[in-house]
Write a protein that holds these residues in place. Structure first.
Motif, short mmCIF file in Angstrom:
data_model
loop_
_atom_site.label_atom_id
_atom_site.label_comp_id
_atom_site.label_asym_id
_atom_site.label_seq_id
_atom_site.Cartn_x
_atom_site.Cartn_y
_atom_site.Cartn_z
N GLN A 231 0.67 -1.31 -0.03
CA GLN A 231 -0.20 -0.10 0.18
C GLN A 231 0.93 1.24 0.00
N THR A 232 2.01 1.26 -0.20
CA THR A 232 2.96 2.37 -0.09
C THR A 232 3.05 3.03 -1.59
N PRO A 233 2.42 4.28 -1.73
CA PRO A 233 2.27 4.79 -2.88
C PRO A 233 3.51 4.87 -3.78
N PRO A 234 3.45 5.02 -4.96
CA PRO A 234 4.47 4.94 -5.95
C PRO A 234 5.50 6.28 -5.61
N ARG A 235 6.69 5.89 -6.04
CA ARG A 235 7.78 6.90 -5.72
C ARG A 235 7.47 8.26 -6.34
N LYS A 236 6.78 8.40 -7.53
CA LYS A 236 6.61 9.66 -8.18
C LYS A 236 5.44 10.35 -7.55
N ASP A 237 4.36 9.36 -6.84
CA ASP A 237 3.19 10.11 -6.17
C ASP A 237 3.86 10.75 -5.00
N LEU A 238 4.61 10.07 -4.30
CA LEU A 238 5.09 10.35 -3.12
C LEU A 238 6.14 11.68 -3.06
N ALA A 239 6.87 11.71 -4.45
CA ALA A 239 7.75 12.94 -4.87
C ALA A 239 6.74 14.17 -5.00
N ASN A 241 3.85 14.62 -4.02
CA ASN A 241 3.12 15.28 -2.80
C ASN A 241 4.33 16.01 -2.03
N LEU A 242 5.26 15.39 -1.93
CA LEU A 242 6.49 16.17 -1.01
C LEU A 242 6.37 17.72 -1.58
N LYS A 243 6.74 17.75 -3.02
CA LYS A 243 6.80 19.01 -3.68
C LYS A 243 5.44 19.92 -3.24
N SER A 244 4.29 19.61 -3.42
CA SER A 244 3.18 20.45 -3.02
C SER A 244 3.52 20.84 -1.69
N PHE A 245 4.17 20.16 -0.78
CA PHE A 245 4.58 20.94 0.60
C PHE A 245 5.80 21.87 0.37
N THR A 246 6.84 21.59 -0.07
CA THR A 246 8.17 22.31 -0.42
C THR A 246 7.67 23.66 -1.18
#
Ligand code: XIL
Length: 397
Positions: A231-239, A241-246
């Protein structure tokens, strides 16, 4: 900056083979790779030997001993003995300390949770706690998780004693008090199930925006990343999402990573876990502004998972016998290190990260002109596992 990051990555590739997770993380221009730890397990010398291995761990977080029930068990009586043990260990090892946490709905002592408070009296209690604890650790914390898990999964505010009594204003009160007590530590909002695009992630971004709109210091968002194999999201989705914070101008970090599975563990799940740990750490590498990754203890022996999620365990990169699992190599390989053997013998053989990094910086400087034409090293896409099915799965007990 990207040129320098690329140069660092290229310059270090040859240096970090088998160097350890933190050394390899630095080669990818993260500030640290680290682990949570806790006081009871510090009596296990084999455990401590690996915890002290600064090639693997450049950062530690006390799993419990800075929480409210430990630091202010009775009103106005502050107790720092246990937290200091972990802070002193970090200092002795030259490891960064992530301090955790100041305001949470769990591990709150009875005098707080059962008191009869008004907005005014509880706000004063909150400010007093934060001022004391942050001043005590002044100069020692790379960052503080100021507010932990304020949100429900739908993005509304959790009905904690803080929210019920003070309303959402408890959040700015907490950040302001922390900033006043130690202006030099980074102040984080920390939560789970904000690691992919969701109402909860949006709500966490709104917490940041609201603080910023009032000129209240907020430096980072911690994404806990307590995941389940498959259930871990794919790397590109995780990335992304991180960018929406940064994009808001704050840094991000994965603060409590583990990837649990049904126990007993199967070889197939251990292999999936290897990929998924790699995806999580890889997504941090992919994003400028992702400063580091902390696992929520390094060994299954001391993981919180089995006692919290019935029937689940095996969530850490080292097993219960302190042997490295495939997940260790999964992390090391996305960080550019080469796969190690699956024993923990390298704990004593690894080079120190300091000299490795210093050498790399020099190399990066001299090779910058060449590598500036090299495509970015941070774009490898792994196979993509499924999206999380059920967000409730991620809830804490
Ligand atoms: C956990 C600890 O690891 C356990 O030992 C304790 O019993 C409960 O808390 N989110 C957090 C952490 O922010 O503080 C929690 O740590 C795990 C979930």
């Amino acid at each position: 900056m990207q040129i320098l990051k690329t140069a660092l990555a290229v310059g270090l590739t040859a240096q970090v083979a088998n160097a350890g997770l933190h050394a390899a993380a630095k080669s990818k221009n993260l500030l640290y790779f680290g682990t949570a730890t806790d006081n009871p397990e510090l009596s296990n010398s084999a455990y401590v030997t690996q915890l002290n291995n600064t090639a693997d761990f450049g950062q530690i977080t006390p799993g419990n001993s800075q929480k409210w029930d430990t630091t202010e068990p009775s009103q106005g009586q502050f107790s720092y003995e246990k937290g200091d043990v972990v802070a002193d260990l970090a200092e002795a090892n030259g490891q960064k300390l992530r301090c955790h946490n100041l305001v949470w709905h769990q591990q709150v002592p009875g005098w707080v949770s059962s008191g009869s408070w008004t907005n005014e009296t509880l706000s004063a209690v909150l400010k007093n706690h934060i001022t004391n604890v942050v001043k005590h650790y002044k100069g020692k914390c790379y960052a503080w998780d100021v507010v932990n898990e304020a949100l429900n999964d739908d993005g509304s505010f959790r009905d904690s004693i803080w929210y019920k009594t003070i309303g959402e204003e408890y959040i700015p009160i907490a950040f302001e008090a922390a900033a006043a007590a130690d202006p030099d530590t980074k102040l984080y909002y920390n939560d789970y199930s904000i690691e992919w695009s969701s109402d909860k992630a949006t709500a966490a971004q709104n917490i940041v925006k609201n603080l910023q709109a009032r000129n209240i210091k907020v430096d980072g968002v911690g994404l806990q990343a307590h995941f389940t194999v498959g259930q871990t999201p794919p790397r590109k989705d995780l990335a992304s999402n991180l960018k929406s914070f940064t994009a808001l101008g704050v840094e991000v970090a994965y603060t409590e990573v583990d990837v649990r599975m049904k126990t007993p563990a199967t070889e197939a799940n251990l292999q999936k876990q290897k990929t998924e740990f790699g995806d999580i750490v890889g997504s941090c590498v992919d994003v400028e502004g992702c400063v580091g990754v902390t696992i929520w203890d390094y060994t299954d022996k001391y993981s919180w998972v089995p006692s919290t999620f019935e029937g689940y365990g095996a969530a850490c990169p080292w097993d219960e016998d302190l042997q490295k699992k495939p997940a260790y190599d999964g992390i090391l390989s996305v960080l550019g290190g080469s796969a190690s053997s699956s024993s923990s013998a390298s704990a004593t053989a690894a080079p120190t990260p300091v000299s490795t990094f210093a050498t790399a910086v020099k190399q990066a400087t001299t090779t910058q002109a060449v590598v500036s034409e090299t495509p970015a090293q941070k774009s490898v896409e792994p196979e993509q596992p499924e999206q999380p099915e059920d967000e409730d799965e991620f809830c804490d007990a």
